[in-house]
Scaffold this motif. Structure first.
Motif, PDB file in Angstrom:
ATOM      1  N   LEU A 122      -0.787  -3.202  31.026  1.00 52.23           N
ATOM      2  CA  LEU A 122      -0.321  -3.562  29.853  1.00 52.23           C
ATOM      3  C   LEU A 122       0.625  -4.637  30.252  1.00 52.23           C
ATOM      4  O   LEU A 122       1.145  -4.809  31.121  1.00 52.23           O
ATOM      5  N   VAL A 123       0.703  -5.596  29.076  1.00 52.62           N
ATOM      6  CA  VAL A 123       1.563  -6.867  29.178  1.00 52.62           C
ATOM      7  C   VAL A 123       3.113  -6.543  29.630  1.00 52.62           C
ATOM      8  O   VAL A 123       3.676  -7.028  30.462  1.00 52.62           O
ATOM      9  N   ASP A 124       3.549  -5.266  28.819  1.00 56.96           N
ATOM     10  CA  ASP A 124       5.132  -4.914  29.295  1.00 56.96           C
ATOM     11  C   ASP A 124       5.173  -4.127  30.213  1.00 56.96           C
ATOM     12  O   ASP A 124       5.700  -3.051  30.251  1.00 56.96           O
ATOM     13  N   ASN A 125       4.317  -3.965  31.345  1.00 56.53           N
ATOM     14  CA  ASN A 125       4.232  -3.241  32.460  1.00 56.53           C
ATOM     15  C   ASN A 125       5.587  -3.442  33.432  1.00 56.53           C
ATOM     16  O   ASN A 125       6.155  -4.739  33.444  1.00 56.53           O
ATOM     17  N   LYS A 126       6.085  -2.239  34.171  1.00 61.02           N
ATOM     18  CA  LYS A 126       7.508  -2.536  34.881  1.00 61.02           C
ATOM     19  C   LYS A 126       6.846  -2.599  36.517  1.00 61.02           C
ATOM     20  O   LYS A 126       7.658  -2.378  37.239  1.00 61.02           O
ATOM     21  N   LEU A 127       5.695  -2.905  36.709  1.00 59.90           N
ATOM     22  CA  LEU A 127       5.157  -3.055  38.115  1.00 59.90           C
ATOM     23  C   LEU A 127       5.904  -3.725  39.044  1.00 59.90           C
ATOM     24  O   LEU A 127       5.924  -5.219  38.674  1.00 59.90           O
ATOM     25  N   SER A 159      -0.636  -5.959  42.771  1.00 59.25           N
ATOM     26  CA  SER A 159      -1.670  -6.711  43.891  1.00 59.25           C
ATOM     27  C   SER A 159      -2.667  -5.620  43.950  1.00 59.25           C
ATOM     28  O   SER A 159      -3.953  -5.697  44.215  1.00 59.25           O
ATOM     29  N   GLU A 160      -2.502  -4.309  43.658  1.00 62.07           N
ATOM     30  CA  GLU A 160      -3.560  -3.042  43.726  1.00 62.07           C
ATOM     31  C   GLU A 160      -4.553  -3.555  42.749  1.00 62.07           C
ATOM     32  O   GLU A 160      -5.688  -3.130  42.777  1.00 62.07           O
ATOM     33  N   TYR A 161      -4.097  -3.791  41.614  1.00 65.21           N
ATOM     34  CA  TYR A 161      -5.103  -3.956  40.445  1.00 65.21           C
ATOM     35  C   TYR A 161      -5.857  -5.303  40.504  1.00 65.21           C
ATOM     36  O   TYR A 161      -6.947  -5.399  40.519  1.00 65.21           O
ATOM     37  N   ALA A 180      -1.945   3.747  35.906  1.00 62.91           N
ATOM     38  CA  ALA A 180      -1.096   4.433  34.894  1.00 62.91           C
ATOM     39  C   ALA A 180      -0.263   3.440  33.940  1.00 62.91           C
ATOM     40  O   ALA A 180      -0.495   3.552  32.820  1.00 62.91           O
ATOM     41  N   ALA A 181      -0.135   2.285  34.354  1.00 57.65           N
ATOM     42  CA  ALA A 181       0.468   1.145  33.315  1.00 57.65           C
ATOM     43  C   ALA A 181      -0.551   0.525  32.602  1.00 57.65           C
ATOM     44  O   ALA A 181      -0.190  -0.341  31.888  1.00 57.65           O
ATOM     45  N   SER A 182      -1.801   0.901  32.910  1.00 54.18           N
ATOM     46  CA  SER A 182      -2.726   0.318  31.914  1.00 54.18           C
ATOM     47  C   SER A 182      -2.807   1.150  30.508  1.00 54.18           C
ATOM     48  O   SER A 182      -3.884   0.532  29.771  1.00 54.18           O
ATOM     49  N   LEU A 208      -1.087  -8.908  55.196  1.00 50.45           N
ATOM     50  CA  LEU A 208      -1.299  -8.300  53.864  1.00 50.45           C
ATOM     51  C   LEU A 208      -0.579  -8.752  52.616  1.00 50.45           C
ATOM     52  O   LEU A 208      -0.767  -8.654  51.414  1.00 50.45           O
ATOM     53  N   LYS A 209       0.705  -9.179  53.193  1.00 49.33           N
ATOM     54  CA  LYS A 209       1.659  -9.405  52.076  1.00 49.33           C
ATOM     55  C   LYS A 209       1.227 -10.707  51.118  1.00 49.33           C
ATOM     56  O   LYS A 209       1.610 -10.689  50.116  1.00 49.33           O
ATOM     57  N   ARG A 210       0.253 -11.644  51.677  1.00 51.33           N
ATOM     58  CA  ARG A 210      -0.102 -12.532  50.885  1.00 51.33           C
ATOM     59  C   ARG A 210      -0.782 -12.187  49.556  1.00 51.33           C
ATOM     60  O   ARG A 210      -0.815 -13.023  48.606  1.00 51.33           O
ATOM     61  N   PHE A 211      -1.334 -10.967  49.473  1.00 46.36           N
ATOM     62  CA  PHE A 211      -1.905 -10.465  48.181  1.00 46.36           C
ATOM     63  C   PHE A 211      -0.829  -9.895  47.325  1.00 46.36           C
ATOM     64  O   PHE A 211      -1.385  -9.726  46.155  1.00 46.36           O
ATOM     65  N   GLU A 212       0.545  -9.893  47.581  1.00 50.60           N
ATOM     66  CA  GLU A 212       1.734  -9.653  46.754  1.00 50.60           C
ATOM     67  C   GLU A 212       2.250 -10.897  46.222  1.00 50.60           C
ATOM     68  O   GLU A 212       2.472 -11.109  45.251  1.00 50.60           O
ATOM     69  N   THR A 213       2.335 -11.775  47.233  1.00 48.97           N
ATOM     70  CA  THR A 213       3.221 -13.072  47.169  1.00 48.97           C
ATOM     71  C   THR A 213       2.158 -14.140  46.178  1.00 48.97           C
ATOM     72  O   THR A 213       2.835 -14.997  45.599  1.00 48.97           O
ATOM     73  N   GLY A 214       0.843 -13.802  46.542  1.00 50.86           N
ATOM     74  CA  GLY A 214       0.006 -14.830  45.790  1.00 50.86           C
ATOM     75  C   GLY A 214      -0.055 -15.790  46.731  1.00 50.86           C
ATOM     76  O   GLY A 214      -0.825 -16.942  46.359  1.00 50.86           O
TER      77      GLY A 214
END
Lengths: 119, 432
Positions: free
Chosen positions: A29-34, A40-42, A109-111, B413-419
């Motif tokens: 969701l837009v107001d997620n706290k991820l 990046s997992e999403y 969970a945040a979705s 793998l960090k590049r998928f967090e930093t973009g």
């Protein structure tokens, strides 16, 4: 050559379809706290099982509708075809859905909207 | 860019008697080639190693070789589920080039190409590296403009790349049709003259032999079934031949990267797809370079045996079956005939597929993980063969020092967090 049973058009050759990759990835969701890592997992991380895989397909050269498919990535056997927005109905499909690490991810969970408290 | 005082790992074999040379060839010819020594030992796993490499393909064997040779880690093992080079190492179209557009890619692929240029000598094994040139052709005005942008970016990184006119292409490849009236007219192209091909099996065998000579145990028919760890430190691996204790595990398993990552609860952005290739029946020499076309989407060369080798893009859905779907080779053959009509009379001899680890930005992952001592080298997708020596060289450095060097750093793998992705999809050309 896969024969895919489009829910609208019936059995067609795989060349009429496009594969959209892993199914059931819900956007946080837009107001997620991820954190960036959890987001990046999403965004980038994908389930890539050797076995039953739930994926999205589109009948690009036909009705152009999207649908879901449960398919074995070793034998290419199609276990079931089911509509977008629904869950797999076969035992193998359900098992694959639960086995995916994404079910336990923070991004998934945040979705989901927080449950409303009913007084 | 690749560092200038590069340690190539070109030391002589420890056992002089094992060296291949004109003299050993003559000596063995005298005994009807009955007495050649075995190229490597058939090792069984010991109970503990300083490091274990999972995956006995070109990249894994190269990693082991450079670990032993440059970093002095000789108490190491390579564990392979099947046989050496039986996966993607033996299933590609053997094209080697370093004409990538982004700086990060130029660094890694040029590093590899520099190692290729002396590899046969370094390993004392003829990998049949042939710098026959890689020629990419374009078929439209827009593609031509995009190409010149790429060529200039590549040249700025000091990598050879020359723009050719249709007439110059015709001079290099007399069989090509440069008429402006055909379906895919050849409008121009660019060539990397230092690019070419190598013998893929020889690469695996050469690294295996040289690594074995330094004491590396190469264990075939041994499958990894689990990773053992203590908190966030890796302690060993469970294999089909028992438990092996080790503080460092380098995972170089291409299409099966996600399977091993799942054992350690690590997420990867990898999708495993079949990449197919095919060869025609052998014919007399007719094509002495590698030709690629992005618009028609295929690449073609002729092997030393005379077969025309064709490849194209990946299949469209995830798969672990090393075969692939029929429409893909059909497309490949159709595209090849579009460019070289004479090919239509040839029969197909073999077709095969390899399971490649495709990454969202079409660039590899060479990375530490959240688990100490567990390293991943994957995501090479459709372009792994060309980088075999560079990949092994850099990965060995990462494992030995537990920190990425300047070439590997952008590939974490960090590049998928930093973009900070290294998006080579459009920039790299078809067979990246």
């Amino acid at each position: 050559m896969l024969k895919i049973k489009c829910p609208i058009c019936g059995n067609r050759d795989e060349t009429e379809f496009s594969c959209g990759g892993e199914a059931h990835i819900a956007r946080p969701l837009v107001d997620n706290k991820l954190t960036d890592k959890a987001f990046s997992e999403y965004l980038f991380m994908r389930d890539n099982p050797k076995g039953i895989f739930l994926e999205r397909w589109c009948h690009t050269s036909g009705c152009r509708r999207w649908f879901n498919l449960a398919r074995d990535t070793i034998s290419h056997e199609i276990i079931e075809v089911y509509p977008i927005g629904q869950m797999p109905k076969t035992a193998k499909g359900k098992k694959s859905y639960q086995a995916n690490w994404r079910r336990r991810s923070k991004a998934e969970a945040a979705s989901k909207p927080a449950k409303r408290i009913v007084k | 860019m690749a560092n200038k005082d590069l340690d190539r790992g070109s030391r002589a074999l420890t056992q002089k008697s094992k060296r291949y040379s004109i003299f050993s060839l003559a000596r063995n010819a005298a005994s009807y080639h009955q007495n050649w020594q075995q190229a490597w030992r058939h090792a069984e796993p010991k109970s503990a190693y300083d490091a274990v490499i999972i995956g006995g393909g070109g990249h894994g064997l190269a990693t082991a070789y450079y670990l032993a040779n440059i970093h002095g880690m000789t108490k190491i093992a390579v564990i392979e589920k099947g046989w050496l080079g039986g996966g993607n190492t033996g299933r590609n179209t053997t094209i080697i080039r370093s004409n990538y557009m982004w700086d990060e890619s130029a660094g890694i692929y040029e590093h590899a190409l520099k190692l290729w240029e002396g590899l046969s000598q370094d390993l004392n094994f003829n990998v049949m590296f042939s710098q026959r040139g890689v020629l990419t052709i374009t078929h439209s005005e827009h593609e031509l403009k995009g190409m010149s942008r790429r060529v200039h970016a590549i040249r700025l990184n000091g990598i050879d790349s020359d723009i050719l006119t249709p007439a110059e292409i015709k001079k290099r490849v007399p069989t090509i049709n440069i008429s402006p009236d055909i379906r895919y007219p050849v409008m121009g192209g660019f060539v990397q003259k230092r690019g070419g091909t190598a013998r893929h099996d020889a690469v695996a065998w050469g690294y295996a032999r040289a690594a074995d000579d330094l004491g590396v145990d190469i264990i075939q028919n041994c499958e990894v079934i689990g990773l053992r760890r203590n908190g966030s430190q890796i302690t060993g691996i469970e294999t089909s031949k028992g438990f092996v204790k080790t503080p460092k595990v380098g995972c170089v398993v291409a299409g099966h990267s996600s399977v091993v990552a799942d054992m350690a609860n690590i997420r990867l952005p990898i999708a495993s797809r079949p990449l197919q290739a095919l060869v025609s029946e052998p014919i007399k020499p007719i094509l002495d370079t590698v030709i690629m076309s992005n618009a028609v989407h295929m690449y073609i060369s002729q092997s030393d045996k005379g077969e025309i080798v064709l490849g194209a893009g990946v299949d469209k859905y995830n798969s672990y079956a090393q075969t692939g779907s029929w429409p893909v080779p059909e497309h490949m053959a159709a595209a090849a005939v579009d460019l070289f009509p004479f090919l239509s009379r040839l029969r197909m001899l073999r077709q095969w597929g390899g399971i490649v680890d495709t990454c969202p930005d079409a660039s590899p992952i060479i990375s530490k993980t959240d688990i100490n001592g567990l390293y991943f080298n994957c995501g090479w997708g459709t372009g792994g063969f060309k980088s075999t020596p560079g990949s092994g060289h850099i990965f060995a450095d990462l494992i030995a020092h537990d920190r990425p060097n300047s070439i590997a750093l952008p590939y974490g793998l960090k590049r998928f967090e930093t973009g900070y992705l290294i998006d080579e999809h459009g920039a790299a050309g078809v067979a990246h």
